[in-house]
Write a protein that holds these residues in place. Structure first.
Motif, PDB file in Angstrom:
ATOM      1  N   LEU A 194      10.998 -44.589  35.964  1.00  0.00           N
ATOM      2  CA  LEU A 194      11.864 -45.129  34.957  1.00  0.00           C
ATOM      3  C   LEU A 194      12.929 -44.048  34.356  1.00  0.00           C
ATOM      4  N   ILE A 195      12.397 -42.792  34.417  1.00  0.00           N
ATOM      5  CA  ILE A 195      13.333 -41.686  33.899  1.00  0.00           C
ATOM      6  C   ILE A 195      14.538 -41.471  34.662  1.00  0.00           C
ATOM      7  N   VAL A 196      14.256 -41.594  36.363  1.00  0.00           N
ATOM      8  CA  VAL A 196      15.126 -41.516  37.074  1.00  0.00           C
ATOM      9  C   VAL A 196      16.130 -42.586  37.285  1.00  0.00           C
ATOM     10  N   VAL A 197      15.835 -43.912  37.176  1.00  0.00           N
ATOM     11  CA  VAL A 197      16.531 -45.093  36.961  1.00  0.00           C
ATOM     12  C   VAL A 197      17.623 -44.994  35.734  1.00  0.00           C
ATOM     13  N   ALA A 198      16.884 -44.751  34.662  1.00  0.00           N
ATOM     14  CA  ALA A 198      17.585 -44.470  33.423  1.00  0.00           C
ATOM     15  C   ALA A 198      18.849 -43.481  33.487  1.00  0.00           C
ATOM     16  N   ARG A 199      18.249 -42.275  33.954  1.00  0.00           N
ATOM     17  CA  ARG A 199      19.208 -41.222  34.166  1.00  0.00           C
ATOM     18  C   ARG A 199      20.500 -41.444  34.890  1.00  0.00           C
ATOM     19  N   GLU A 200      20.120 -42.236  36.121  1.00  0.00           N
ATOM     20  CA  GLU A 200      21.190 -42.516  37.187  1.00  0.00           C
ATOM     21  C   GLU A 200      22.442 -43.321  36.483  1.00  0.00           C
ATOM     22  N   ARG A 201      21.724 -43.943  35.516  1.00  0.00           N
ATOM     23  CA  ARG A 201      22.905 -45.039  34.947  1.00  0.00           C
ATOM     24  C   ARG A 201      22.896 -44.721  33.523  1.00  0.00           C
ATOM     25  N   GLY A 202      22.634 -43.645  32.947  1.00  0.00           N
ATOM     26  CA  GLY A 202      23.270 -43.016  31.745  1.00  0.00           C
ATOM     27  C   GLY A 202      22.511 -44.090  30.577  1.00  0.00           C
ATOM     28  N   ILE A 203      21.357 -44.501  30.836  1.00  0.00           N
ATOM     29  CA  ILE A 203      20.734 -45.400  29.709  1.00  0.00           C
ATOM     30  C   ILE A 203      19.665 -44.793  29.061  1.00  0.00           C
ATOM     31  N   PRO A 204      19.904 -44.726  27.665  1.00  0.00           N
ATOM     32  CA  PRO A 204      18.633 -44.071  26.704  1.00  0.00           C
ATOM     33  C   PRO A 204      17.382 -44.957  27.215  1.00  0.00           C
ATOM     34  N   ILE A 205      16.223 -44.148  26.990  1.00  0.00           N
ATOM     35  CA  ILE A 205      14.834 -44.921  26.922  1.00  0.00           C
ATOM     36  C   ILE A 205      14.385 -44.810  25.590  1.00  0.00           C
ATOM     37  N   ILE A 206      13.856 -45.777  25.221  1.00  0.00           N
ATOM     38  CA  ILE A 206      13.226 -46.059  23.829  1.00  0.00           C
ATOM     39  C   ILE A 206      11.750 -45.955  23.897  1.00  0.00           C
ATOM     40  N   GLU A 207      11.049 -44.985  23.680  1.00  0.00           N
ATOM     41  CA  GLU A 207       9.625 -44.989  23.945  1.00  0.00           C
ATOM     42  C   GLU A 207       8.870 -45.116  22.616  1.00  0.00           C
ATOM     43  N   ASP A 208       8.221 -46.193  22.499  1.00  0.00           N
ATOM     44  CA  ASP A 208       7.649 -46.450  21.181  1.00  0.00           C
ATOM     45  C   ASP A 208       6.140 -46.554  21.636  1.00  0.00           C
ATOM     46  N   SER A 209       5.435 -45.547  20.823  1.00  0.00           N
ATOM     47  CA  SER A 209       3.970 -45.121  21.335  1.00  0.00           C
ATOM     48  C   SER A 209       3.055 -44.866  19.880  1.00  0.00           C
ATOM     49  N   PRO A 210       2.988 -45.873  19.503  1.00  0.00           N
ATOM     50  CA  PRO A 210       1.732 -45.763  18.187  1.00  0.00           C
ATOM     51  C   PRO A 210       0.441 -45.651  18.711  1.00  0.00           C
ATOM     52  N   TYR A 211       0.140 -46.075  20.099  1.00  0.00           N
ATOM     53  CA  TYR A 211      -1.460 -46.267  20.299  1.00  0.00           C
ATOM     54  C   TYR A 211      -1.760 -45.074  21.180  1.00  0.00           C
ATOM     55  N   ARG A 212      -0.788 -44.120  21.597  1.00  0.00           N
ATOM     56  CA  ARG A 212      -1.242 -43.062  22.680  1.00  0.00           C
ATOM     57  C   ARG A 212      -2.411 -42.578  22.329  1.00  0.00           C
ATOM     58  N   GLU A 213      -2.588 -42.156  21.059  1.00  0.00           N
ATOM     59  CA  GLU A 213      -3.718 -41.227  20.777  1.00  0.00           C
ATOM     60  C   GLU A 213      -5.224 -42.093  20.673  1.00  0.00           C
ATOM     61  N   VAL A 214      -5.096 -43.282  20.513  1.00  0.00           N
ATOM     62  CA  VAL A 214      -6.178 -44.144  20.583  1.00  0.00           C
ATOM     63  C   VAL A 214      -6.541 -44.548  21.892  1.00  0.00           C
ATOM     64  N   ASN A 215      -7.456 -43.346  22.572  1.00  0.00           N
ATOM     65  CA  ASN A 215      -7.410 -43.402  24.014  1.00  0.00           C
ATOM     66  C   ASN A 215      -8.853 -43.400  24.284  1.00  0.00           C
ATOM     67  N   PHE A 216      -9.816 -44.329  24.800  1.00  0.00           N
ATOM     68  CA  PHE A 216     -11.007 -44.093  25.121  1.00  0.00           C
ATOM     69  C   PHE A 216     -11.397 -43.313  26.187  1.00  0.00           C
ATOM     70  N   SER A 217     -10.411 -43.006  27.066  1.00  0.00           N
ATOM     71  CA  SER A 217     -10.890 -42.635  28.423  1.00  0.00           C
ATOM     72  C   SER A 217     -10.900 -40.906  28.365  1.00  0.00           C
ATOM     73  N   GLY A 218     -10.505 -40.379  27.261  1.00  0.00           N
ATOM     74  CA  GLY A 218     -10.351 -39.003  27.249  1.00  0.00           C
ATOM     75  C   GLY A 218      -9.316 -38.139  27.850  1.00  0.00           C
ATOM     76  N   SER A 219      -8.689 -38.741  28.946  1.00  0.00           N
ATOM     77  CA  SER A 219      -7.442 -38.170  29.561  1.00  0.00           C
ATOM     78  C   SER A 219      -6.058 -38.893  29.303  1.00  0.00           C
ATOM     79  N   THR A 220      -5.163 -38.162  28.666  1.00  0.00           N
ATOM     80  CA  THR A 220      -3.906 -38.751  28.426  1.00  0.00           C
ATOM     81  C   THR A 220      -2.913 -38.397  29.243  1.00  0.00           C
ATOM     82  N   LEU A 221      -2.196 -39.399  29.560  1.00  0.00           N
ATOM     83  CA  LEU A 221      -0.697 -39.221  30.547  1.00  0.00           C
ATOM     84  C   LEU A 221       0.192 -38.616  29.706  1.00  0.00           C
ATOM     85  N   PRO A 222       1.190 -37.908  30.601  1.00  0.00           N
ATOM     86  CA  PRO A 222       2.253 -37.415  29.732  1.00  0.00           C
ATOM     87  C   PRO A 222       3.156 -38.336  29.105  1.00  0.00           C
TER      88      PRO A 222
END
Ligand SMILES: Cc1ncc(COP(=O)(O)O)c(C=O)c1O
Length: 430
Positions: free
Chosen positions: A193-221
């Motif tokens: 997604l970053i590559v596609v957006a960068r190639e075209r100069g489009i901003p990414i809006i990353e909305d992340s309210p639930y990131r910390e509510v993670n049952f698996s213990g391992s978080t993705l960057p």
């Protein structure tokens, strides 16, 4: 009075989810509708102590107007909070907001003119769709897969916009335990997604309210981290990990966006309440967040499992639902021929409410889907409410089959109409 209202007011629509929030205050209703945290997790005693301390030690600042980007104490606490979850942001890249909904509003004000194309996930968060629609955005939906946005479909949508001579103002994604689907975007897709957006100069809006509510213990960057903060605006909130009542969140963004965001926020509310910022800053600095989040995870994991088990027991054959490892929602796809809209009244009359899936689709699709929240109801309510939901779905199948045979077409889906006695079957989100 014959007053002329603005075109913005004309575009403002009622959100069903906000309407449904009023059900959550009714003791006789089991609500799977709003994305509300479990109130028993609210640290009320600690907040009593902290509120008094803030008032006694810095009451004059706490009750005064504050700086638009936020109280320096709060920003420092946020830098530390982000770091403890593997995310880096300098203080000058942070602006405190009245929660993420204000972040969405500011992003709309920053980028969207009437008719501006933007890319959103299909399905996506209702409140975001509402904010973007109010600004007059031309929303193009890109379907979700098991591991996040379908990148090939994104490329096709962008190529389609190219042919129309248009460039989207941004791509809006909820990569972590997406609302409403529960889908987590894979690292590969985050990178693509970053590559596609960068190639075209489009901003990414990353909305992340639930990131910390993670049952698996391992978080993705986060996308923010993978992109080194370039070309990404990150929206964060305390609503899901602490409590929504103080309306506190923040935006992380680079320049030139941050300067504009601050100017826009100034015109919206001058500043976020200093009092609440001081309280939450103290809460973070005392190192209480880890425990608070751990308590939420433990509570929601049990509720999620209870809801999955109840769906397994109660829903008719042919129903499919997600099995997320974080967040607050399950996404349900009803057996073919059933509509979550048609069975809503029947279910609500018996005291159970959910959100109809169509609300989350900017293209009006999704009638056969629904979103269920498991963080707010008790385990007993989950058991009873899902049993009622299952009965409703089975009754609805009966009605659909009857209408079908009255019209001389037979059942809409005969194998599913026998499902009330058949063994239950579940599936991962498609
Ligand atoms: C994806 C997403 N963004 C933003 C919000 C807004 O939350 P708040 O304004 O309480 O931070 C929500 C709330 O449910 C959400 O799910």
């Amino acid at each position: 009075m014959d007053a002329i209202m603005s075109s913005v007011a004309g575009r403002a629509t009622k959100s069903e989810i906000r309407e449904l929030l009023k059900w959550t205050r009714r003791a006789d209703v089991i609500s799977f509708a709003g994305g509300l945290p479990d109130a028993s997790l609210f640290p009320i005693d600690e907040l009593c102590v902290l509120s008094e301390r803030v008032l006694r030690t810095r009451g004059y600042h706490a009750l005064q107007y504050g700086p638009t980007p936020g109280e320096p104490d709060m920003i420092e606490a946020l830098v530390g909070h982000m770091r403890s979850f593997g995310e880096e942001a300098d203080a000058e890249r942070i602006c405190v907001t009245a929660s993420s909904q204000q972040g969405l509003d500011l992003v709309s004000l920053l980028f969207v003119d009437p008719g501006s194309p933007i890319i959103v996930e299909l399905p996506s968060y209702i409140g975001a769709l509402q904010a973007f629609a109010r600004s007059g955005a031309d929303m193009r939906g890109v379907p979700l897969e098991d591991d996040g946005m379908d990148i090939e479909a994104l490329k096709a949508a962008l190529a389609g916009l190219d042919r129309e001579g248009k460039k989207p103002r941004f791509i809006y994604v909820i990569p972590d335990f997406q609302n409403p689907s529960g889908v987590n975007m894979s690292v590969e897709k985050r990178r693509e997604l970053i590559v596609v957006a960068r190639e075209r100069g489009i901003p990414i809006i990353e909305d992340s309210p639930y990131r910390e509510v993670n049952f698996s213990g391992s978080t993705l960057p986060s996308i923010w981290t993978l992109a080194g903060g370039e070309g990404v605006i990150l929206l964060k909130t305390f609503s899901k990990i602490l409590f929504p009542g103080m309306r506190l969140g923040w935006i992380a963004a680079g320049q030139p966006w941050m300067d504009k965001i601050i100017m826009l926020k100034q015109s919206v509310d001058l500043c976020t309440a200093s009092f609440t910022q001081f309280i939450v800053a103290e809460y973070i600095k005392e190192g209480r967040m880890r425990d608070t989040i751990a308590r939420a995870i433990a509570c929601y994991r049990v509720k999620k499992d209870a809801m999955l088990a109840a769906l397994e027991r109660s829903m008719p054959q042919g129903t499919r639902w997600s099995r997320p490892y974080g967040g607050m929602f399950l996404w349900v796809e009803l057996p073919e021929g059933l509509s979550s809209e048609a069975m809503f009244e029947r279910t609500a009359e018996r005291g159970v409410v959910y959100v109809k899936g169509r609300q989350f689709h900017c293209d009006g699709s999704g009638a056969g889907t629904m979103r269920l929240n498991y963080s707010f109801p008790s385990i007993e309510q989950i058991d009873l409410g899902i049993a009622i939901l299952g009965q409703s779905a089975i009754a609805e199948q009966g009605s659909v089959a009857e209408q079908g045979s009255a019209a001389g077409q037979g059942s809409a889906r005969p194998e599913d109409s026998q499902a009330s006695t058949a063994p239950r079957r579940s599936a991962e989100k498609v």
